[in-house]
Scaffold this motif. Structure first.
Motif, PDB file in Angstrom:
ATOM      1  N   ARG A 103      22.602 -40.197  -4.005  1.00  0.00           N
ATOM      2  CA  ARG A 103      21.262 -40.775  -3.783  1.00  0.00           C
ATOM      3  C   ARG A 103      20.443 -39.854  -2.874  1.00  0.00           C
ATOM      4  O   ARG A 103      19.284 -39.570  -3.140  1.00  0.00           O
ATOM      5  CB  ARG A 103      21.347 -42.150  -3.118  1.00  0.00           C
ATOM      6  N   GLN A 115      22.871 -48.030   4.425  1.00  0.00           N
ATOM      7  CA  GLN A 115      22.295 -49.042   3.541  1.00  0.00           C
ATOM      8  C   GLN A 115      21.596 -50.158   4.308  1.00  0.00           C
ATOM      9  O   GLN A 115      20.798 -50.899   3.744  1.00  0.00           O
ATOM     10  CB  GLN A 115      23.387 -49.644   2.648  1.00  0.00           C
ATOM     11  N   ALA A 133      22.208 -55.596  -5.354  1.00  0.00           N
ATOM     12  CA  ALA A 133      21.512 -55.288  -6.598  1.00  0.00           C
ATOM     13  C   ALA A 133      21.893 -53.921  -7.164  1.00  0.00           C
ATOM     14  O   ALA A 133      21.492 -53.569  -8.260  1.00  0.00           O
ATOM     15  CB  ALA A 133      20.000 -55.346  -6.356  1.00  0.00           C
ATOM     16  N   ASP A 134      22.677 -53.153  -6.404  1.00  0.00           N
ATOM     17  CA  ASP A 134      23.007 -51.804  -6.846  1.00  0.00           C
ATOM     18  C   ASP A 134      24.483 -51.759  -7.264  1.00  0.00           C
ATOM     19  O   ASP A 134      25.372 -51.821  -6.419  1.00  0.00           O
ATOM     20  CB  ASP A 134      22.756 -50.823  -5.692  1.00  0.00           C
ATOM     21  N   GLU A 135      24.709 -51.653  -8.557  1.00  0.00           N
ATOM     22  CA  GLU A 135      26.080 -51.731  -9.077  1.00  0.00           C
ATOM     23  C   GLU A 135      27.040 -50.742  -8.409  1.00  0.00           C
ATOM     24  O   GLU A 135      28.205 -51.047  -8.198  1.00  0.00           O
ATOM     25  CB  GLU A 135      26.104 -51.505 -10.590  1.00  0.00           C
ATOM     26  N   ASP A 136      26.545 -49.528  -8.103  1.00  0.00           N
ATOM     27  CA  ASP A 136      27.432 -48.509  -7.542  1.00  0.00           C
ATOM     28  C   ASP A 136      27.783 -48.771  -6.085  1.00  0.00           C
ATOM     29  O   ASP A 136      28.770 -48.252  -5.582  1.00  0.00           O
ATOM     30  CB  ASP A 136      26.771 -47.121  -7.620  1.00  0.00           C
ATOM     31  N   LEU A 137      26.926 -49.513  -5.410  1.00  0.00           N
ATOM     32  CA  LEU A 137      27.096 -49.674  -3.961  1.00  0.00           C
ATOM     33  C   LEU A 137      27.573 -51.071  -3.555  1.00  0.00           C
ATOM     34  O   LEU A 137      28.034 -51.288  -2.437  1.00  0.00           O
ATOM     35  CB  LEU A 137      25.769 -49.367  -3.249  1.00  0.00           C
ATOM     36  N   LYS A 138      27.428 -51.991  -4.501  1.00  0.00           N
ATOM     37  CA  LYS A 138      27.712 -53.406  -4.283  1.00  0.00           C
ATOM     38  C   LYS A 138      29.051 -53.691  -3.592  1.00  0.00           C
ATOM     39  O   LYS A 138      29.149 -54.575  -2.741  1.00  0.00           O
ATOM     40  CB  LYS A 138      27.718 -54.028  -5.679  1.00  0.00           C
ATOM     41  N   ASP A 197      17.757 -38.786  -5.408  1.00  0.00           N
ATOM     42  CA  ASP A 197      16.855 -39.925  -5.541  1.00  0.00           C
ATOM     43  C   ASP A 197      15.770 -39.814  -4.464  1.00  0.00           C
ATOM     44  O   ASP A 197      16.063 -39.898  -3.271  1.00  0.00           O
ATOM     45  CB  ASP A 197      17.683 -41.212  -5.360  1.00  0.00           C
ATOM     46  N   LYS A 242      19.783 -56.090  -1.202  1.00  0.00           N
ATOM     47  CA  LYS A 242      19.462 -54.801  -1.836  1.00  0.00           C
ATOM     48  C   LYS A 242      20.752 -54.083  -2.256  1.00  0.00           C
ATOM     49  O   LYS A 242      20.823 -53.466  -3.316  1.00  0.00           O
ATOM     50  CB  LYS A 242      18.693 -53.935  -0.837  1.00  0.00           C
ATOM     51  N   ILE A 243      21.774 -54.171  -1.412  1.00  0.00           N
ATOM     52  CA  ILE A 243      23.071 -53.562  -1.751  1.00  0.00           C
ATOM     53  C   ILE A 243      23.667 -54.276  -2.967  1.00  0.00           C
ATOM     54  O   ILE A 243      24.198 -53.645  -3.880  1.00  0.00           O
ATOM     55  CB  ILE A 243      24.069 -53.663  -0.565  1.00  0.00           C
ATOM     56  N   TRP A 281      15.432 -41.976  -1.417  1.00  0.00           N
ATOM     57  CA  TRP A 281      16.326 -41.801  -0.282  1.00  0.00           C
ATOM     58  C   TRP A 281      15.883 -40.630   0.602  1.00  0.00           C
ATOM     59  O   TRP A 281      16.607 -40.196   1.488  1.00  0.00           O
ATOM     60  CB  TRP A 281      17.776 -41.627  -0.758  1.00  0.00           C
TER      61      TRP A 281
END
Lengths: 240, 472
Positions: free
Chosen positions: B387, B347, B301-306, B391, B298-299, B394
């Motif tokens: 987030r 996360q 898949a998230d560009e900002d958190l990757k 969001d 899941k992390i 969250w």
């Protein structure tokens, strides 16, 4: 050279003399100073706390307010860091504003950075008798990479002794929202900072970021310790 | 372990009043920072190495699926078995099944954060299996029944006096004062367990896709014993631990020990490729590699958190973090602490429960400066805060008071006229609070600030004064 002044809200409200001293110093070295009346807050507190939707209109306001400026100078490392780095992030999906953010980002300078790097002046003729130390604010040091610039300016002040404290780069614990959410941790951090300042024997701690200075200075006053927290502009205006 | 991330306020307050802990943290900060800096100063171009390490990790993450399949194929080719676990309970069940099938009665473990993450010991012990942590620090906290308080030094919150007491109480040791004597005692106690163990369990520092090897860094030799003496070796890794080839290891050999302990090189570095082969004397007869997701995809898949997944668990961000050095690891309420814990835990665990962690930072940026793989932790902290605020997935956990104050503040700042009016009003409202030249006894929430600070009163603003002196 003509610059437009950016006065951070904390200086505007609590320490207007910093702004006045910046104007005084810049005029003395032949720089003409404008003030953009429309700017308020750069949006940094909102951005840092995650309230990006609240930060965006403030960033737009700031960009508009300085649209016609050639060079923007701010006596605050964290606001410059916000404009220089974080605006690009805020508008990354908005090409129109991103271009304008880039433009502002490239023409905005922190006060000591402007003096040393842009107009290349380090001796302003200031004079103060005493012993000072310098606190590296996180956004000035890690954010903008400025460390020698303010020191160079301080060392040129006549009759002044400059001493380094232990870990000048250690965070003072302000951190915006942080000190409101976790005052107990913030207090422990500023306590350590103050311990290092006192151990240096300095009579004043100088910095380029008003929030750190309010944190350190407010704590010193609260504890009744006769050491002052001075903005670099306040120091450089001494005796001129 | 139980997740206590929602107790950050209470735990951090308690930590600040714990004298032993404060002493330990002060020692840690003073020693490890100097050691790390001096080890880095011996490198020709540390910046370049950090950049390379960052790029290797980022590029691997971009093609993680390929590298993982590659790794699986090569582990199997070298005679090992690969198990995929979607979450903690699947991983526990897999390892418990291997242990029960083979009649395992005793397990020795090398220090591994990922097995702390999945609470592996608890599961094995529930099946009647005896589990011994063999890293000295882990051995100590296992005796104490406490979670690790640091990625590298799990027991650094304990003083030597407390450890001596623990050894007497739990293992019947005579009173000891000398750390060396205590270490010898622990070594003796552990030696028998190594010899008897049916299974060794370790983590993985790097898994090499090209060769199917796992790489382990350590200083005590306990990992080497855990991986060679028992018949079965189970290694557990998060999906992000893979690197493409052995060539990539070079950079990490230089960076990891320097960042973790300030050493130029760890005392033992083991590269293990499958179980022992015919004719070989050392090594486990069976090798199992458990590859764990547990929220990592899941992390990814998230560009900002990757970038969170670039972490090599060195602990440098803890050693330099001015917040961690005040409150210690247990305040963060789960296995990962410090700056990396503040971005990883929300996360990997219940988001809402962990929502205070990304705010437990002044964003000073020292973590990013020392991170050997150049993770921009402050940037990720801000992204996580965003987030939480904006969001709904969250949970929008921030208090109504905070949201209200922020909305008012933002509204004022959006309008210059209002900003000036409010500021003039505030200069009047503040009058009753001005005492001896400063603002005192401010009402909540401002008292959180005024409790420890004398606040300078609001003055006639710069802009008001500018109007006057610019006219001159």
């Amino acid at each position: 050279m003509r610059i437009t002044l950016f006065i951070p809200c904390l200086i505007d409200q609590f320490h207007p003399q910093v702004g006045k001293n910046v104007v005084h110093i810049l005029k003395k070295v032949g720089v003409e100073v404008d003030f953009a009346n429309e700017h308020t807050c750069c949006g940094q507190p909102f951005f840092n706390a995650g309230y990006w939707k609240k930060a965006i209109p403030l960033a737009k306001r700031t960009i508009k307010a300085f649209k016609s400026a050639h060079v923007v100078v701010a006596p605050s490392g964290s606001c410059v860091h916000m404009i220089r780095k974080h605006y690009l992030e805020l508008f990354r999906d908005n090409p129109v504003w991103l271009d304008q953010a880039h433009e502002l980002s490239e023409k905005t300078y922190e006060f000591s950075e402007f003096l040393i790097k842009v107009i290349q002046v380090d001796d302003l003729g200031a004079s103060l008798k005493g012993k000072v130390t310098y606190h590296d604010s996180c956004q000035v040091l890690h954010g903008l990479g400025l460390s020698s610039e303010p020191r160079q300016l301080i060392r040129k002040v006549r009759n002044l002794e400059f001493v380094e404290m232990e870990r000048p780069d250690l965070c003072c614990g302000f951190g915006g929202f942080f000190s409101f959410k976790f005052p107990h941790i913030a207090e422990a951090m500023v306590e350590e900072k103050v311990k290092n300042i006192l151990a240096s024997g300095a009579e004043a701690v100088v910095g380029c970021e008003i929030s750190c200075l309010m944190n350190i200075g407010g704590y010193l006053k609260h504890r009744g310790i006769p050491v002052r927290a001075l903005h670099l502009a306040d120091l450089l205006a001494c005796g001129i | 372990m139980d997740i206590k991330t929602d107790q950050f306020q209470e735990l951090s307050k308690k930590a600040l009043t714990d004298g032993h802990l404060q002493q330990a943290l002060q020692n840690l900060g003073a020693h490890i920072q100097a050691m790390r800096n001096s080890a880095f100063s011996l490198l020709d171009n540390p910046e370049n190495l950090r950049e390379q390490a960052h790029n290797i990790k980022r590029e691997t993450l971009d093609r993680l699926d390929e590298y993982l399949e590659h790794l699986e194929k090569n582990v199997m080719r070298s005679g090992g078995q690969v198990h995929w676990a979607r979450n903690a309970s699947e991983a526990r069940r897999l390892i418990e099944t291997i242990a029960l099938d083979k009649g395992v009665k005793t397990v020795v473990k090398g220090k591994s954060m990922v097995t702390e993450e999945i609470a592996l010991n608890k599961g094995l012990i529930a099946h009647g299996i005896e589990v011994s942590e063999t890293d000295l620090g882990e051995f100590i906290i296992q005796l104490a029944g406490e979670p690790p308080s640091h990625l590298i030094g799990p027991a650094l919150h304990k003083t030597k006096e407390q450890i001596a007491e623990l050894f007497s109480e739990k293992l019947g040791a005579k009173p000891m004062k000398d750390p060396q004597e205590m270490t010898t005692f622990a070594r003796k106690a552990l030696r028998q367990r190594f010899l008897e163990a049916d299974m060794g369990i370790t983590g993985v520092n790097f898994a090499v896709a090209e060769t199917g090897s796992i790489v382990l860094f350590e200083n005590e030799g306990n990992i080497r014993l855990s991986t060679t003496l028992p018949k079965i070796h189970v290694a557990v890794m998060g999906i992000e631990k893979v690197i493409p080839s052995l060539d990539n290891l070079d950079v990490f050999l230089k960076l990891l020990p320097r960042s973790a302990t300030g050493q130029k090189l760890s005392s033992y570095i083991s590269i293990i490729t499958g179980p022992k082969r015919d004719g070989e004397r050392d090594g486990a007869e069976e090798f199992h590699l458990v590859i764990l997701d547990n929220g990592r995809s899941k992390i990814l898949a998230d560009e900002d958190l990757k970038e969170t997944l670039c972490c090599i668990r060195c602990g440098a961000c803890l050693d330099f973090c001015p917040v961690y050095l005040k409150i210690g690891g247990h305040s963060y309420g789960w296995v990962y602490s410090g700056p990396i814990g503040s971005i990883l835990t929300p996360q990997l665990t219940n988001r809402k429960q962990a929502h205070q962690l990304p705010y437990a930072s002044t964003l000073c940026g020292v973590c990013a400066e020392v991170c050997p793989v150049k993770i921009n932790i402050p940037r990720i902290l801000i992204a996580l805060r965003q987030r939480y605020v904006e969001d709904s997935e969250w949970g929008k956990p921030n208090s109504v008071l905070e949201k209200g104050a922020v909305a008012l503040y933002a509204c004022t700042m959006r309008n210059r006229w209002l900003y000036e009016k409010v500021s003039r009003m505030a200069r009047i409202v503040q009058i009753p609070f001005i005492k001896r030249g400063g603002l005192r006894n401010l009402p909540p929430p401002l008292n959180r600030w005024s409790r420890h600070h004398e606040v300078a009163p609001l003055e006639k603003t710069f802009r008001d004064q500018w109007r006057r002196f610019s006219k001159k």
